[in-house]
Design a protein around this motif. Structure first.
Motif, PDB file in Angstrom:
ATOM      1  N   SER A 220      -4.882   9.279  -3.050  1.00 38.35           N
ATOM      2  CA  SER A 220      -5.013   8.425  -4.162  1.00 38.35           C
ATOM      3  C   SER A 220      -3.638   8.093  -4.394  1.00 38.35           C
ATOM      4  O   SER A 220      -3.597   6.845  -4.804  1.00 38.35           O
ATOM      5  CB  SER A 220      -5.347   9.463  -5.165  1.00 38.35           C
TER       6      SER A 220
ATOM      7  N   GLY B 116      -1.934  -0.017  -2.418  1.00 39.51           N
ATOM      8  CA  GLY B 116      -3.338  -0.758  -2.073  1.00 39.51           C
ATOM      9  C   GLY B 116      -4.705   0.000  -1.735  1.00 39.51           C
ATOM     10  O   GLY B 116      -4.275   0.691  -0.997  1.00 39.51           O
ATOM     11  N   LYS B 117      -5.601  -0.625  -2.212  1.00 46.93           N
ATOM     12  CA  LYS B 117      -6.918  -0.103  -1.727  1.00 46.93           C
ATOM     13  C   LYS B 117      -7.235  -0.069  -0.156  1.00 46.93           C
ATOM     14  O   LYS B 117      -7.884   0.580   0.569  1.00 46.93           O
ATOM     15  CB  LYS B 117      -8.039  -0.454  -2.478  1.00 46.93           C
ATOM     16  N   ASP B 118      -6.672  -1.099   0.415  1.00 44.76           N
ATOM     17  CA  ASP B 118      -6.897  -1.486   1.716  1.00 44.76           C
ATOM     18  C   ASP B 118      -6.341  -0.456   2.623  1.00 44.76           C
ATOM     19  O   ASP B 118      -6.862   0.276   3.586  1.00 44.76           O
ATOM     20  CB  ASP B 118      -6.520  -2.721   2.169  1.00 44.76           C
TER      21      ASP B 118
ATOM     22  N   PHE C 280      -5.598   2.661   1.643  1.00 45.38           N
ATOM     23  CA  PHE C 280      -6.391   3.824   1.530  1.00 45.38           C
ATOM     24  C   PHE C 280      -7.424   3.911   2.305  1.00 45.38           C
ATOM     25  O   PHE C 280      -7.961   5.013   2.748  1.00 45.38           O
ATOM     26  CB  PHE C 280      -6.626   3.817  -0.297  1.00 45.38           C
ATOM     27  N   MET C 281      -8.321   2.712   2.342  1.00 51.26           N
ATOM     28  CA  MET C 281      -9.518   2.695   3.044  1.00 51.26           C
ATOM     29  C   MET C 281      -9.469   2.959   4.457  1.00 51.26           C
ATOM     30  O   MET C 281      -9.822   3.738   5.259  1.00 51.26           O
ATOM     31  CB  MET C 281     -10.386   1.741   2.741  1.00 51.26           C
ATOM     32  N   TYR C 282      -8.283   2.345   5.279  1.00 48.15           N
ATOM     33  CA  TYR C 282      -8.016   2.368   6.601  1.00 48.15           C
ATOM     34  C   TYR C 282      -7.425   3.844   6.989  1.00 48.15           C
ATOM     35  O   TYR C 282      -8.035   4.189   8.041  1.00 48.15           O
ATOM     36  CB  TYR C 282      -6.874   1.236   6.952  1.00 48.15           C
TER      37      TYR C 282
ATOM     38  N   GLY D 270      -3.132   5.000  -1.954  1.00 46.14           N
ATOM     39  CA  GLY D 270      -3.968   3.798  -2.856  1.00 46.14           C
ATOM     40  C   GLY D 270      -3.208   3.171  -3.789  1.00 46.14           C
ATOM     41  O   GLY D 270      -3.228   1.879  -3.870  1.00 46.14           O
ATOM     42  N   LEU D 271      -2.781   4.192  -4.910  1.00 45.88           N
ATOM     43  CA  LEU D 271      -2.212   3.617  -5.938  1.00 45.88           C
ATOM     44  C   LEU D 271      -0.862   2.956  -5.754  1.00 45.88           C
ATOM     45  O   LEU D 271      -0.318   1.835  -6.235  1.00 45.88           O
ATOM     46  CB  LEU D 271      -1.792   4.677  -6.956  1.00 45.88           C
TER      47      LEU D 271
END
Length: 279
Positions: free
Chosen positions: A159, A166-168, A170-172, A162-163
């Motif tokens: 988390s 960025g969310k990319d 985070f997902m990778y 990601g903050l």
């Protein structure tokens, strides 16, 4: 005992270097992160250019001291060694960076290598430190399930990642951690995972003889009574290799099409015909 300890030390050492290589070459080089304290060390490296090796060691020291006082035992000693080796390996591989255009490829292969490294450490009876110690403390004193504790700690780190980035990213990273978990399971369980088979049939004697003849596996006979019919029957229980399941199903089908059969996954089997219990 000494030979076994030397084997564990070798596994922990090799695993630590594989793990650190995976984190540096695939994750750090492509701005991804790991879970736990390694992930925090990587995030601090991105933000303040802190040395991952030193940061990882500093973050682990209070946890190791806490673990030694609250848990103790050989696990903590092996964890201390694993932490030291992992920190050293981070230092050795700090300039081995495999920058890639496709971050998904980096997360997949990074997760695979990281999982192999961690799995090797776990087989040696140790850990790379960090959240492993905290999770054991939470489980022992607060009865928090190990799986949930790991998930919660990794989620907090991801988390933050990601903050900040960025969310990319985070997902990778999430993809990489999922693959590393599967790789850890594979290293620990290997290809020896098996299936437990329960068979209820009026032709249990014939089925038992045929299974033993065709597979060479032992069959246990359990005396049971039906809850609805109140009839007594023999229940067959056997453990077979995953590649023998089809053969067992065929045997049951050919002898008694009305038989009841239950098949479940077995994570580890120790004993004759499977993994040597002395190893």
């Amino acid at each position: 005992m000494r030979k076994e300890l030397m084997k564990d030390i070798l596994l922990i050492t090799v695993g630590a270097f594989i793990y650190a290589f995976g984190v540096n070459y695939f994750f750090v080089a492509n701005k991804l992160a790991d879970g736990g304290l390694a992930g925090i060390s990587v995030i601090l490296h991105y933000l303040f250019n802190f040395n991952i090796s030193i940061t990882y060691l500093i973050l682990n020291i209070p946890l190791i001291i806490m673990g030694y006082k609250l848990i103790g035992g050989q696990f903590i000693l092996k964890t201390f060694y694993g932490t030291a080796m992992t920190s050293l390996a981070f230092r050795v591989f700090q300039n081995y960076l495999g920058v890639m255009e496709d971050k998904l490829i980096a997360s997949i292969f990074g997760g695979l290598i990281i999982g192999i490294g961690l799995g090797t450490i776990f087989v040696g009876g140790g850990s790379s430190g960090g959240s492993d110690i905290l999770v054991k403390i939470l489980n022992k004193y607060f009865d928090i399930p190990i799986g949930k504790a790991f998930l919660a700690l990794d989620f907090l780190v991801l988390s933050a990642l990601g903050l900040l980035f960025g969310k990319d990213i985070f997902m990778y990273t999430l993809v990489g951690l999922f693959i590393s978990t599967k790789a850890i399971d594979f290293i620990q369980d290997g290809l020896d995972t098996a299936k437990a088979v329960i068979i209820i049939s009026d032709e249990s004697e014939k089925i038992k003889d045929e299974i033993m003849k065709e597979t060479g596996r032992g069959v246990t006979i359990l005396n049971a009574r039906g809850g609805y019919t109140n009839d007594t029957k023999n229940v067959l229980y056997c453990i077979v290799g995953r590649y023998e399941v089809t053969l067992v199903k065929r045997i049951v089908k050919n002898i008694d099409r009305k038989a009841f059969m239950s098949i479940s996954e077995v994570s580890e089997v120790l004993g004759e015909g499977f993994k040597d219990i002395t190893k």
